[in-house]
Structures are given as structure tokens and as C-alpha cells.
Scaffold this active site. Structure first.
Site, mmCIF file in Angstrom:
data_model
loop_
_atom_site.group_PDB
_atom_site.id
_atom_site.type_symbol
_atom_site.label_atom_id
_atom_site.label_comp_id
_atom_site.label_asym_id
_atom_site.label_seq_id
_atom_site.Cartn_x
_atom_site.Cartn_y
_atom_site.Cartn_z
ATOM 1 C CD GLU A 125 -2.953 -0.998 2.349
ATOM 2 O OE1 GLU A 125 -4.136 -1.294 2.151
ATOM 3 O OE2 GLU A 125 -2.522 -0.715 3.477
ATOM 4 C CB CYS A 150 6.541 -2.776 15.950
ATOM 5 S SG CYS A 150 8.223 -2.263 15.578
ATOM 6 C CB CYS A 201 3.139 7.655 3.380
ATOM 7 S SG CYS A 201 3.634 6.412 4.587
ATOM 8 C CB CYS A 233 7.223 -5.045 8.442
ATOM 9 S SG CYS A 233 8.608 -4.263 9.314
HETATM 10 N N1 SAH Z 1 9.808 0.523 9.876
HETATM 11 C C1 SAH Z 1 9.954 1.958 9.877
HETATM 12 C C2 SAH Z 1 9.016 2.609 8.911
HETATM 13 C C3 SAH Z 1 7.559 2.536 9.315
HETATM 14 S S1 SAH Z 1 7.125 4.141 9.682
HETATM 15 C C4 SAH Z 1 9.791 2.471 11.286
HETATM 16 O O1 SAH Z 1 9.383 1.699 12.142
HETATM 17 O O2 SAH Z 1 10.138 3.612 11.565
HETATM 18 C C5 SAH Z 1 5.705 4.028 10.494
HETATM 19 C C6 SAH Z 1 5.718 4.814 11.784
HETATM 20 O O3 SAH Z 1 4.458 4.568 12.385
HETATM 21 C C7 SAH Z 1 6.763 4.311 12.764
HETATM 22 O O4 SAH Z 1 7.188 5.344 13.591
HETATM 23 C C8 SAH Z 1 5.958 3.327 13.552
HETATM 24 O O5 SAH Z 1 6.530 3.002 14.784
HETATM 25 C C9 SAH Z 1 4.664 4.061 13.682
HETATM 26 N N2 SAH Z 1 3.543 3.205 14.020
HETATM 27 C C10 SAH Z 1 3.442 1.881 13.872
HETATM 28 N N3 SAH Z 1 2.263 1.447 14.322
HETATM 29 C C11 SAH Z 1 1.594 2.531 14.733
HETATM 30 C C12 SAH Z 1 0.299 2.732 15.260
HETATM 31 N N4 SAH Z 1 -0.520 1.711 15.448
HETATM 32 N N5 SAH Z 1 -0.068 3.991 15.578
HETATM 33 C C13 SAH Z 1 0.757 5.036 15.371
HETATM 34 N N6 SAH Z 1 1.993 4.905 14.853
HETATM 35 C C14 SAH Z 1 2.413 3.667 14.548
#
Ligand code: SAH
Length: 350
Positions: free
Chosen positions: A90, A115, A104, A111
Site C-alpha cells: 500500500e 512491532c 508515504c 515487515c
Molecule cells: N519501519 C519503519 C518505517 C515505518 S514508519 C519504522 O518503524 O520507523 C511508520 C511509523 O508509524 C513508525 O514510527 C511506527 O513506529 C509508527 N507506528 C506503527 N504502528 C503505529 C500505530 N498503530 N499507531 C501510530 N503509529 C504507529
């Protein structure tokens, strides 16, 4: 089939000669692709018919197949694409009031970082995207915007995937964005979960691209519970890499803080974070958690976040509470998840 978006200008020129065409055609094709940004060879008006036919037989202008597009109440648009091997990704376009249009984009299908609060993390890993596949997501938005007299101004690597886990392709894609779409390095942000060695490597690239680091917790045990990557590179190691980055580049780091009610929105947490970041050239972006299917946490209350950022400021650390975008279509940070489409649904869409 060769995807022309994967080729540098020199590689295109060689390929064109191999096809039996004159070398100068490469320049014409390149200009159609990135100057006029046409989406088919048939639109390349100054090419002979035979050349167009040969191109259609051997090459493609991108490979992303649009499956669905959704538009949020706030104007955010989310697109679902299929890759040639069936993988789904997406990408999101966010219009802002001041004429800014931010794409974006995803760097991987799925991934591997896991997380727990992130939908892309919950779905698991598909594969790395190629530089062309990463680039094409922005290319399509740029083309569509140009058709309405607008311009793609910013790109963030904050879609699905961990760009530093697919380092070379992500870096190559950054160069494509700069060279082909003329997006300035300062208007590109790469976001990482905190892969310390790649942060150092990125510092050494000498690029003016912005770096964002997803922190979310200032305590090792709790960060590890949310972000498994913390077991490999803990907060101390991550911060060392961040200090190296700032020393090397003199550039400010953005720390991302997905604010989860009761989990990381307290004053105590703000003080610990303030201590951790104090003295480092940085800014904290606080984003209330977006809901995802596989995680029960909810967004922190606005009043807590106001207090949280005030405490950070007392430590000399700037912070901004961000407005969530595209929540009604699951296009917000951490909400990208394509696995919901099963085979039947895909067949119906195609
Ligand atoms: N893998 C990279 C790129 C993804 S960016 C990274 O982790 O930075 C996406 C951003 O959204 C990251 O800061 C991630 O931690 C955050 N994110 C992930 N899940 C989220 C959620 N449920 N609500 C808000 N932010 C979230």
C-alpha cells in the site's frame, strides 16, 4: 519483461541499443518517462511505431497494478497495489493545506520487525521491494498530481516495511526520487525502527535526507516488549548511533512517539525521555496510537500529550503532537496491512 523504472539512464541506453534501436532514442524515452511522465509507450509521440511495438513486447513502464483506492474524509488517499509475483503493498498520499503533498511509500511487502502495535508488523514479512518498485509508488502519485496541476512535494519512507532492512534498494530509490522527480533531499524522510549499524551507515552517505527514528519507549524492557528489534540493539546502542549521526551530519533527528494510553504517555516517561534526548539535536513527533486489529492498546488522551510535550520542553527537547491522518480508511501510521485480502477478493478486484 524489463521494468524500465529499474534502469539508470546508461542502462536504458545500452538496453535500447541491444534492442536494435538508435542510442539517441534512450534520451527521448527518458524524457517521456520522467519529463512528461507518460504512462505508456504509445504516448511517446516522437518514436517510430516499430520502436513502440518492440518496447511493448519486451518492456514495461512500471509493474504496480492498482487494485483499490480509498479516499479519507481528510483527503488522504490510500492505494493497494499488486506486484508481479502477487505480493501486495500500500501507499498513501496526504494533502496538506500549504500546498504540500506527501507520499508515504512502502519499502517491503509486509515487515520483519514485528512491532506489536503495528499492522504491518503483525502481518509478517513478504519480501523486499526493488528500487523501482519503491520509486514507482511515488512516481504514480507525482503523475496523477501533475495531471491536476499539482506537485508531489514530499516523500516519507513510512509505509510498510523497514527501509534500513532493505538498505540498498531504499537508498537507490532515494536517488531516483531526487534525480527523476526532482524532489529535494530535504523533502525526503527515511524512518527506521532503530537498526543502529544502518543509522551509522546512513550518516556516512552525505545525504541531506531527513532521518526519523521510531522510539516509542525510553526503558529497555518495555521497549523490547513492544519492539523486538530492541533486543538486538538496545536503547543505549541506538542512542550511540543517533549521536554519531548528528555529529557526522549536523542534522536533526526526528524521534517518533506513538502515544499509547497508559503505556508511554505519563509525566514520568516524559522525564525519562527528556533525560535520554537532552543535548541531542532532535525533535519528538508525538502521534496518538492508531488502532490495529492485533493490539489492544488505545491512543493517549490529548491532555496527557500536551503535558508530555511540556515536560520534554523543560529538558530542551522540542516536541509536536501530530494530527492523525486517514484513520477512517486505515491509512494512518502503522495501519497498512494488505493481508486482509484473500485470493477470492483479489480475483474479484482484478
Ligand atoms: N519501519 C519503519 C518505517 C515505518 S514508519 C519504522 O518503524 O520507523 C511508520 C511509523 O508509524 C513508525 O514510527 C511506527 O513506529 C509508527 N507506528 C506503527 N504502528 C503505529 C500505530 N498503530 N499507531 C501510530 N503509529 C504507529
Amino acid at each position: 519483461m524489463i521494468n524500465l523504472y529499474e534502469l539508470s539512464f546508461n542502462a536504458l541506453a545500452e538496453f535500447i541499443v541491444e534492442l536494435g534501436e538508435k542510442r539517441f532514442r534512450a534520451r527521448q524515452i527518458w524524457d517521456w518517462m520522467y519529463g512528461r511522465r507518460v504512462d505508456s509507450f504509445d504516448a511517446m509521440g516522437n518514436l517510430p511505431r516499430a520502436t513502440i511495438k518492440r518496447l511493448n513486447e519486451t518492456t514495461t513502464l512500471g509493474i504496480l497494478e492498482l487494485i483499490t483506492s480509498q479516499i479519507s474524509r481528510d483527503g488522504t488517499e490510500k492505494r493497494l497495489y499488486r506486484l508481479t509475483d502477487g505480493q501486495l503493498i500500500e501507499s498513501v498520499l496526504m494533502p496538506y493545506d500549504n500546498n504540500r503533498q506527501t507520499a508515504c511509500i512502502s519499502s517491503q511487502a509486509g515487515c520483519a520487525m514485528g512491532c506489536v502495535f503495528c499492522a504491518s508488523g503483525q502481518m509478517g514479512f513478504g519480501r523486499n521491494l526493488s528500487a523501482g518498485e519503491i520509486f514507482e509508488q511515488a512516481m504514480i502519485f507525482a503523475r496523477d498530481l501533475a495531471a491536476r496541476g499539482e506537485r508531489l512535494s514530499n516523500v516519507v519512507f513510512m509505509g510498510m516495511g523497514e527501509p534500513f532492512h532493505n538498505y540498498n534498494a531504499s537508498l537507490e530509490a532515494i536517488h531516483y526520487l531526487m534525480d527523476r522527480l526532482h524532489i529535494g533531499a530535504r523533502h525526503i524522510t527515511i524512518s527506521t525502527v532503530g537498526l543502529a549499524p544502518q543509522i551509522r551507515r546512513f550518516a556516512d552517505e552525505g545525504l541531506q535526507v531527513k532521518l526519523a527514528v521510531s522510539l516509542h519507549k525510553s526503558d529497555d524492557a518495555e521497549r523490547s516488549a513492544l519492539m523486538p528489534v530492541n533486543r538486538r540493539w538496545n536503547i543505549a546502542e541506538l542512542m550511540e548511533a543517533c549521536h554519531y549521526y548528528v555529529a557526522r551530519t549536523n542534522r536533526r533527528i526526528t524521534f517518533e512517539w506513538a502515544a499509547i494510553a497508559g503505556a508511554n504517555d505519563t509525566e514520568e516517561e516524559a522525564r525519562r525521555l527528556g533525560n535520554l534526548l537532552s543535548g541531542l539535536l532532535c525533535h519528538v513527533n508525538i502521534i496518538p496510537l492508531n488502532p490495529t486489529g492485533g493490539y489492544s492498546g488505545g491512543p493517549a488522551a490529548a491532555s496527557n500529550l500536551h503535558r508530555f510535550s511540556e515536560v520534554l520542553r523543560q529538558f530542551g527537547v522540542g516536541a509536536t503532537v501530530r494530527v492523525r491522518r486517514g484513520i477512517d480508511i486505515d491509512a494512518g501510521c502503522g495501519q497498512l496491512k494488505t493481508a486482509i485480502l484473500n485470493r477470492d477478493q483479489i480475483a474479484r478486484y482484478s
